[in-house]
Structures are given as structure tokens and as C-alpha cells.
Design an enzyme around this catalytic site. Structure first.
Site, PDB file in Angstrom:
ATOM      1  N   GLY A 125       0.815  -1.214   0.000  1.00  0.00           N
ATOM      2  CA  GLY A 125       0.000   0.000   0.000  1.00  0.00           C
ATOM      3  C   GLY A 125       0.843   1.257   0.000  1.00  0.00           C
ATOM      4  O   GLY A 125       0.534   2.238  -0.696  1.00  0.00           O
ATOM      5  N   CYS A 126       1.919   1.252   0.770  1.00  0.00           N
ATOM      6  CA  CYS A 126       2.787   2.430   0.865  1.00  0.00           C
ATOM      7  C   CYS A 126       3.507   2.697  -0.450  1.00  0.00           C
ATOM      8  O   CYS A 126       3.742   3.841  -0.823  1.00  0.00           O
ATOM      9  CB  CYS A 126       3.795   2.240   1.990  1.00  0.00           C
ATOM     10  SG  CYS A 126       3.038   2.066   3.621  1.00  0.00           S
TER      11      CYS A 126
END
Length: 216
Positions: free
Chosen positions: A110-111
Site C-alpha cells: 500500500g505504501c
């Protein structure tokens, strides 16, 4: 042979797929999080059965904090090291809008998507007169490798003891064991105008942030 000149610029940038081989240790976690094997972006869980076997886990962790920095407030200032080891203060950006986004860790799925989404729209942020700053608990070495790998053109800051995360009151997930993902949009006077909590859709808020900045 296909000419590189005819290819869209974004097609030449690195793929935004995290490839971390070793377990990623989150600042608040008691156990390693294997980012290369999961697309887990953050989850809040509740249990209706008080006798659940997870009760000891809950009793050992802190309650999810509520945001201390709210819309219309001026957040606590900070001075942190960037990916090149230089001190960067929030006051450096006074006089222009700034997007400050807190994220769990470098190289997690996600990051990485979020970082690349900011990268792909960075020129639009610049045209809107705004700067982008990412903050996590990773050290400068990790940030430098992350920025180099994905060609991130903006500042990444190291909040290794999570002091700034706590001072800003960035909400955590999974009973406080997973660092939260939250974005703050400050105007040129340093006042917070927008706050996005984006654990599940880490890149979705970026277009909304741009529209707001372009309207200023």
C-alpha cells in the site's frame, strides 16, 4: 526498435510493486509484518465475545488514538532527517501549501502504491504551488533506497521514535499495532484544511487533494 521519445514519460518509471524480501518491522508491532506476501493496508477489528482468546492481546495494547490535529488547527512543528540526512523543518514550507502524509513503512504494497501515486502527480502538485512530504518510522537508509528505487522526487522524513506521529495524533489500526496512514493538507499559513485517513485506498485521495489545491 521503439523510440523512447515516443513513449509516455510515466511508462519509463519503475513499477510500483513492493519487492521486500525480509519481514518488515512496523514501529508499533510486536511481530514482523511480511509485506512481500500481503496486500493488507490496515484493518480495524472488533470482537463481540469478551472471552475470546485474543483478549490478552487487546489488554496489552493501547486504545487507538484519536486525532489531535484537526481541520482548522496549526499542527505541532517538527525537524526531522530526510533521505539525504539533512534536517528539514515544517516551518521550511511556510508560505506555500504542503501535503504531509504519514505512512506505515517503505516497500510495503500500500505504501509503495501511495508513494508512486504522489510521484506520478508530483508535477501537478508543483504547478499548484504545493510541496509533498512523506513521513514514516523508517531510517534514512531505508528512505534513500525507497526513493531511489521508485524515483520519488519529493522529501521523505524519518520519525524513528514515532514522536511526531504521536504529537499529531495519527490514528493507528489493529489495536495500535499497525501505524496509521493519514494525509494532512496545510495551506500557505500552515493551517490544516483537509485530513484524509486512507488505510484501504492509499492512492485514491491524491486526486481530491490536487483538486483542492488547484482551487486555492
Amino acid at each position: 526498435m521503439v523510440s523512447l521519445v515516443k513513449q509516455p514519460l510515466l511508462s519509463l518509471l519503475p513499477s510500483c510493486n513492493a519487492t521486500t524480501q525480509s519481514p518488515k518491522q512496523y514501529p508499533f508491532a510486536n511481530t514482523p509484518f511480511k509485506s512481500s506476501q500481503s496486500h493488507f493496508h490496515g484493518l480495524k477489528l472488533t470482537f463481540s465475545n469478551p472471552s475470546s482468546s485474543l483478549t490478552p492481546l487487546i489488554s496489552k495494547t493501547s486504545v487507538i488514538v484519536s486525532a489531535k490535529v484537526n481541520k482548522g488547527s496549526v499542527p505541532p512543528s517538527f525537524t526531522l532527517k530526510d533521505q539525504d540526512g539533512r534536517n528539514v523543518s515544517l516551518s521550511k514550507f511556510k508560505g506555500k501549501p504542503v501535503v504531509v502524509y504519514f505512512y506505515p513503512a517503505d516497500e510495503t504494497p500500500g505504501c509503495t502504491k501511495q508513494a508512486c501515486a504522489f510521484r506520478d502527480s508530483y508535477e501537478k502538485f508543483k504547478k499548484a504551488g504545493a510541496e509533498v512530504v512523506g513521513i514514516s518510522g523508517d531510517d534514512g537508509v531505508s528512505h534513500k533506497a525507497f526513493a531511489k528505487k521508485y524515483r520519488l522526487p519529493y522529501t521523505l522524513l524519518s520519525d524513528e521514535d514515532n514522536k511526531i506521529r504521536k504529537e499529531w495524533g495519527v490514528p493507528s489500526d489493529l489495536f495500535g499495532t499497525l501505524p496509521g496512514r493519514q494525509t494532512y493538507v496545510l495551506d500557505k499559513n500552515g493551517v490544516v484544511q483537509l485530513i484524509y485517513n486512507n488505510q484501504f485506498q492509499p492512492e485514491k485521495h491524491i486526486d481530491e487533494t490536487l483538486k483542492f489545491l488547484q482551487s486555492l
